[in-house]
Design a protein around this motif. Sequence first.
Motif, PDB file in Angstrom:
ATOM      1  N   VAL A 175       2.865  -5.605   4.704  1.00 34.55           N
ATOM      2  CA  VAL A 175       2.526  -4.659   5.626  1.00 34.55           C
ATOM      3  C   VAL A 175       1.400  -3.851   4.966  1.00 34.55           C
ATOM      4  N   LEU A 176       0.247  -3.838   5.705  1.00 34.81           N
ATOM      5  CA  LEU A 176      -1.121  -3.270   5.020  1.00 34.81           C
ATOM      6  C   LEU A 176      -1.797  -2.594   6.166  1.00 34.81           C
ATOM      7  N   GLU A 177      -2.309  -1.452   5.781  1.00 33.19           N
ATOM      8  CA  GLU A 177      -3.285  -0.883   6.956  1.00 33.19           C
ATOM      9  C   GLU A 177      -4.775  -1.671   7.155  1.00 33.19           C
ATOM     10  N   ASP A 178      -5.015  -1.639   8.292  1.00 32.27           N
ATOM     11  CA  ASP A 178      -6.031  -2.481   8.575  1.00 32.27           C
ATOM     12  C   ASP A 178      -6.228  -3.877   8.057  1.00 32.27           C
ATOM     13  N   ARG A 179      -5.105  -4.505   8.303  1.00 35.84           N
ATOM     14  CA  ARG A 179      -5.126  -5.963   7.779  1.00 35.84           C
ATOM     15  C   ARG A 179      -5.502  -6.930   8.690  1.00 35.84           C
ATOM     16  N   PRO A 180      -5.829  -8.200   8.065  1.00 31.93           N
ATOM     17  CA  PRO A 180      -6.210  -9.120   8.841  1.00 31.93           C
ATOM     18  C   PRO A 180      -4.848  -9.539   9.514  1.00 31.93           C
ATOM     19  N   ALA A 181      -4.980 -10.744  10.680  1.00 31.77           N
ATOM     20  CA  ALA A 181      -3.907 -11.458  11.192  1.00 31.77           C
ATOM     21  C   ALA A 181      -2.512 -10.460  11.222  1.00 31.77           C
ATOM     22  N   ILE A 271       7.670  -5.928   3.388  1.00 38.12           N
ATOM     23  CA  ILE A 271       7.276  -4.991   2.480  1.00 38.12           C
ATOM     24  C   ILE A 271       6.052  -4.376   2.586  1.00 38.12           C
ATOM     25  N   ASP A 272       6.055  -3.289   2.087  1.00 41.92           N
ATOM     26  CA  ASP A 272       4.867  -2.093   2.304  1.00 41.92           C
ATOM     27  C   ASP A 272       3.811  -2.617   1.158  1.00 41.92           C
ATOM     28  N   GLY A 273       2.742  -3.037   1.719  1.00 38.67           N
ATOM     29  CA  GLY A 273       1.630  -3.310   0.493  1.00 38.67           C
ATOM     30  C   GLY A 273       0.860  -2.119   0.118  1.00 38.67           C
ATOM     31  N   ASP A 274       0.954  -1.016   0.846  1.00 35.41           N
ATOM     32  CA  ASP A 274       0.324   0.074   0.591  1.00 35.41           C
ATOM     33  C   ASP A 274       1.094   1.362   0.051  1.00 35.41           C
ATOM     34  N   ASP A 275       2.059   0.946  -0.407  1.00 34.82           N
ATOM     35  CA  ASP A 275       3.137   1.974  -1.055  1.00 34.82           C
ATOM     36  C   ASP A 275       3.828   1.165  -2.285  1.00 34.82           C
ATOM     37  N   ASP A 276       4.871   1.761  -2.500  1.00 35.51           N
ATOM     38  CA  ASP A 276       5.452   1.088  -3.630  1.00 35.51           C
ATOM     39  C   ASP A 276       6.175  -0.425  -3.288  1.00 35.51           C
TER      40      ASP A 276
END
Length: 284
Positions: A175-181, A271-276
């Motif tokens: 999970v990323l902010e402004d990610r593609p797809a 999983i959160d790709g922008d955090d831990d």
Amino acid sequence: MSQLPDSGLSLADLRKRIDDIDARIHDALMERAQAEAEINSATPVSGESRPVFSPERDADLMRQLVERHQGELPLATVEHFWRDIICACTDLREDTAIHLDGSAELIDMLDLARFYFGFAAELIPGSDAADVVSAVAASRADLGLIALNDRAELPWWRGLSDTGAQVRSRLPFVVLEDRPADLPALVLSRADGLVDNTDVAVYDARWSDLLPGKLMDQGIEVLSFFRSASGVDALIAISGELSEEDVLESCVSAGAAPDILRHVGGYAAPIDGDDDADETFGPE
């Protein structure tokens, strides 16, 4: 010849360094492909079947990737690159078709499929989610992509079963902010039986009355629901550590026991790709 202040190397030296790195990457890719080919050609142990789709292993690889990633290269780029390598080096590219949910925008489904499964797999648009379920149930190798909508146009999950199509993965996984797809979706596949060691378990639940109002308080996420004159159907997600009896008790505590409760799959918690890297996204 100009020099860059941070490294003290000339542009020519830096380009040579990049060329050397590219060569090492190519060598490593070829070595990986050979190792994967040996796995694919190995004779299975008697009674053992090699899975077409291994979302649990893919999830482990992605978690390791997120944990060690650093620097300026976008994580989404690395994820896409890695997934393309995985698909290119496995049997997925040879005999697997991806059936796409026709209830979602086709361009969004195509982006999602290409990001996660590469460009080699055949993509087959379906008329609706139920069409995807039927196609996956009829094939040993095909996968299905169904867009997740809060309110479904039909209770397509009624067609899921332990001997047919079942939920195996949830996208996006990182999970990323402004990610593609970034279209929320579920991946369906067939297996020899229900996989019961997933982080999150998915159930087909049906009530003859209203949907209980306190499901979230019991750690139950409603992935999608369909309301009709006879009641409400819901596709729900809850911790995979709970037994079916525990899930039933949670529904009772939320307001009402469902008339029907069927285990129809599960998935690794995104999983959160922008955090831990250790933080997971599952049912609250």
